[in-house]
Design a protein around this motif. Structure first.
Motif: not given
Length: 318
Positions: A276-288
């Motif tokens: 849930k937290k990751l879905l609110n952080d698109p930049a972190q998702l893209q970095e991963i």
């Protein structure tokens, strides 16, 4: 003895053999295409040195079954590739019969210098789609579809609104219990918006492999609960290859996972919260995702795996 010709091009090579007492015909192996590609890369990397070795491929689930190549006599150095054994048996007791052994599902629970883990690969019919879509262009937020085995009840319980009424797997994990849960509810896709989370009654009984691969390519986060016996499963590598962010239970401390961008959790309450937290952080998702694709290319792709095999063989020689 050992098959040196199964009708597959790989076994037209005079020094590559498929063990007679494998559980499946080679053409039926889920990881067959991955193995073929590893050997193509390995031959390219080793050049003429490749033919100084006798390679044996063994696919077996049986507790007491041993590769027949133990008794195979050759002037060449024997190397065993052992796949499919989800019990995670340690081949160290017969390692003296081989120059090197590469074993899937072995984890890090062995201490013999010529035994090495190898990644388990992917299901041959699951397609990969190139170019890999960036996270922002993907249709599905969270994806999981797979067998509700005894080790996935924790994930099921944490997705269910009735979780406090569902006993843990340690209290009740019989086949009947699985069937009851599947009748109770098998689709939790609404737990997250724009997601697919469905439990099946058996392996490969959900989407077709073509559709499964397509959904992987359109998914931001993939949940990877433990397989039937070992944490490792094909889903880890299929999702990695597809550029998904992976949330998994704890993985073995091997070169294929140690330091990887896979997010490892102790339980699925934690795993779902992180999702849930990751879905609110698109930049972190893209970095991963960016790190995941580099990890696949450098650590887990067919070429990277072949290079790993070559380097381990050379480490024994040095």
């Amino acid at each position: 003895m050992v098959k040196s010709n199964s009708g597959n091009e790989l076994f037209q090579l005079p020094n590559v053999h498929y063990e007679n007492n494998s559980d499946y015909k080679f053409d039926d192996l889920n990881e067959g295409l991955f193995i073929i590609r590893i050997f193509a890369e390995l031959q390219s990397l080793m050049h003429d040195e490749f033919f100084n070795y006798e390679f044996f491929i063994f696919s077996n689930h049986q507790i007491d079954s041993l590769p027949e190549s133990i008794h195979f006599k050759s002037n060449k150095k024997k190397v065993l590739f052992y796949f499919s054994d989800e019990f995670g048996k340690d081949p160290s007791p017969y390692s003296n019969h081989y120059f090197a052994i590469f074993k899937a599902y072995i984890g890090d629970s062995f201490d013999v210098k010529n035994v090495f883990p190898i990644q388990i690969g992917y299901v041959k019919d699951v397609p990969s789609f190139l170019p890999v879509k960036p996270i922002s262009k993907r249709k599905y937020n969270i994806f999981f579809r797979g067998n509700l085995n005894k080790n996935r009840i924790d994930l099921y319980r944490n997705l269910s609104p009735l979780k406090f009424l569902i006993p843990s797997k340690n209290i009740l994990h019989a086949e009947l219990y699985r069937k009851i849960l599947l009748r109770l509810k098998d689709d939790f896709s609404k737990y997250y918006v724009n997601s697919i989370i469905i439990f099946n009654s058996s392996f490969k009984s959900g989407f077709s492999t073509e559709k499964y691969g397509k959904i992987l390519s359109e998914s931001k986060i993939v949940l990877c609960p433990k397989g039937y016996d070992m944490t490792e499963c094909f889903r880890h590598f299929e999702a990695m290859r597809a550029g998904c962010v992976i949330i998994s239970e704890k993985l073995p401390n091997t070169e294929f996972y140690k330091g990887s961008p896979i997010i490892e959790v102790d339980n699925w309450k934690e795993g779902l919260s992180i999702s849930k937290k990751l879905l609110n952080d698109p930049a972190q998702l893209q970095e991963i995702q960016d790190k995941m694709l580099v990890w696949w290319e450098n650590k887990c792709s067919e070429k990277a795996t072949a290079l790993y095999v070559k380097e381990k063989i050379e480490s024994i020689l040095s």
